[in-house]
Design an enzyme around this catalytic site. Structure first.
Site, mmCIF file in Angstrom:
data_model
loop_
_atom_site.group_PDB
_atom_site.id
_atom_site.type_symbol
_atom_site.label_atom_id
_atom_site.label_comp_id
_atom_site.label_asym_id
_atom_site.label_seq_id
_atom_site.Cartn_x
_atom_site.Cartn_y
_atom_site.Cartn_z
ATOM 1 N N ASP A 90 0.814 -1.219 0.000
ATOM 2 C CA ASP A 90 0.000 0.000 0.000
ATOM 3 C C ASP A 90 0.854 1.279 0.000
ATOM 4 O O ASP A 90 0.383 2.333 -0.428
ATOM 5 C CB ASP A 90 -0.941 0.017 1.209
ATOM 6 N N HIS A 95 3.583 1.749 -1.805
ATOM 7 C CA HIS A 95 3.821 2.063 -3.229
ATOM 8 C C HIS A 95 2.552 2.635 -3.869
ATOM 9 O O HIS A 95 2.608 3.587 -4.652
ATOM 10 C CB HIS A 95 4.189 0.786 -4.000
ATOM 11 N N ARG A 111 9.984 -6.376 2.460
ATOM 12 C CA ARG A 111 10.699 -7.395 3.239
ATOM 13 C C ARG A 111 9.890 -7.902 4.433
ATOM 14 O O ARG A 111 10.277 -8.894 5.054
ATOM 15 C CB ARG A 111 12.057 -6.859 3.690
#
Ligand code: PAF
Length: 275
Positions: free
Chosen positions: A31, A33, A184
């Protein structure tokens, strides 16, 4: 949304496109990005996103090979967010021959914090971003504050190389429990995911203490590191810096940021909060 895998194809498609906003990514979109894509829509006629996992910015023992590649899901999310063009080159397209010409950022900006732990990382980031800028030729480019040092390095690259590109910073998007969204985070086990918000809580604690007048920064940093270590983390740093160049604050420096990086199990998390 049009998808292009070649530089020539994208350039041809963008000819006469008007004002272009660009959001470079390595994919595995979350979200954070998507918030950048939405912001980009408000700033230009067309939005270009790129997805390219850039080998140059990974150290030999880092996660380049296992970095999640999720192009189909990412494409669907970008199209839904109103992105007009996706540039998704393969490695041969971006680096048809070994990349011998590199951007070398100011050592004072990159031999600290993330750069101290990841030698060569920011040179690799700056090199690929400059190359992507030359391909896309954006008027405005957007980067998240989650990678605060990356944002600082890229702002300085654009200024010192006189690139005619406005750099816009997007706020960090967080899960309900405060964990900063990151590609990550998917590496975390269920138990680690439950523990992970402690990093942002420690940064918020430091911010509160400074807001209430505490000026012994070293004590705050040391206490936060100890608190993380007591809960099984391996902290690299928790540190209060000047926002502009991420150097240690001097007397009278008001615009500060607290940054943290720590390993939880096999996953290294970073976060920061402006103070
Ligand atoms: O922040 C990222 O995802 C990457 O560092 C970037 C800016 C796309 C360059 O590879």
């Amino acid at each position: 949304m049009q998808t292009h895998h070649t530089i020539a194809g994208l350039r041809a498609a963008l000819a006469g496109a008007g004002r272009v906003a660009f959001v470079p990514t390595m994919g595995n979109l979350h979200d954070g990005h998507i918030a950048l894509m939405r912001e980009a829509r408000t700033r230009a006629d067309v939005v270009v996103a790129s997805i390219f996992v850039n080998r140059l910015q990974f150290g030999p023992s880092e996660d380049f090979d296992k970095y999640p590649r999720t192009l189909a899901d990412d494409s669907a999310r970008l199209a839904a967010a109103g992105v007009n063009f996706l540039f998704a080159p393969d490695e041969k397209e971006m680096y048809p021959a070994p990349q011998h010409y590199h951007v070398e950022p100011d050592p004072a900006h990159v031999n600290i914090l993330e750069g101290a732990v990841r030698p060569g990382h920011f040179g690799g980031v700056a090199t690929v971003v400059l190359k992507l800028f030359n391909i896309v030729r954006p008027d405005v480019a957007l980067f998240g504050k989650k990678d605060y040092q990356q944002l600082m390095v890229l702002r300085n690259m654009v200024r010192e190389l006189a690139l005619p590109i406005e750099i816009v910073a997007g706020e960090t998007i967080r899960a309900d429990d405060g964990l900063a969204l990151s590609s990550r985070n998917g590496y975390l086990s269920a138990a680690e995911r439950a523990e992970a918000p402690r990093l942002s809580r420690q940064l918020a604690w430091i911010r509160e203490r400074i807001a209430t007048g505490e000026r012994d920064f070293l004590r705050l940093e040391t206490e936060a590191v100890a608190e993380l270590a007591a809960h099984g983390w391996h902290p690299d740093y928790i540190t209060i810096r000047r926002r502009s160049d991420l150097q240690a604050p001097g007397k009278g420096d008001e615009a500060l940021v607290v940054l943290g990086a720590a390993r939880l199990g096999a996953t290294r998390l970073i976060d920061n909060l402006e103070i």
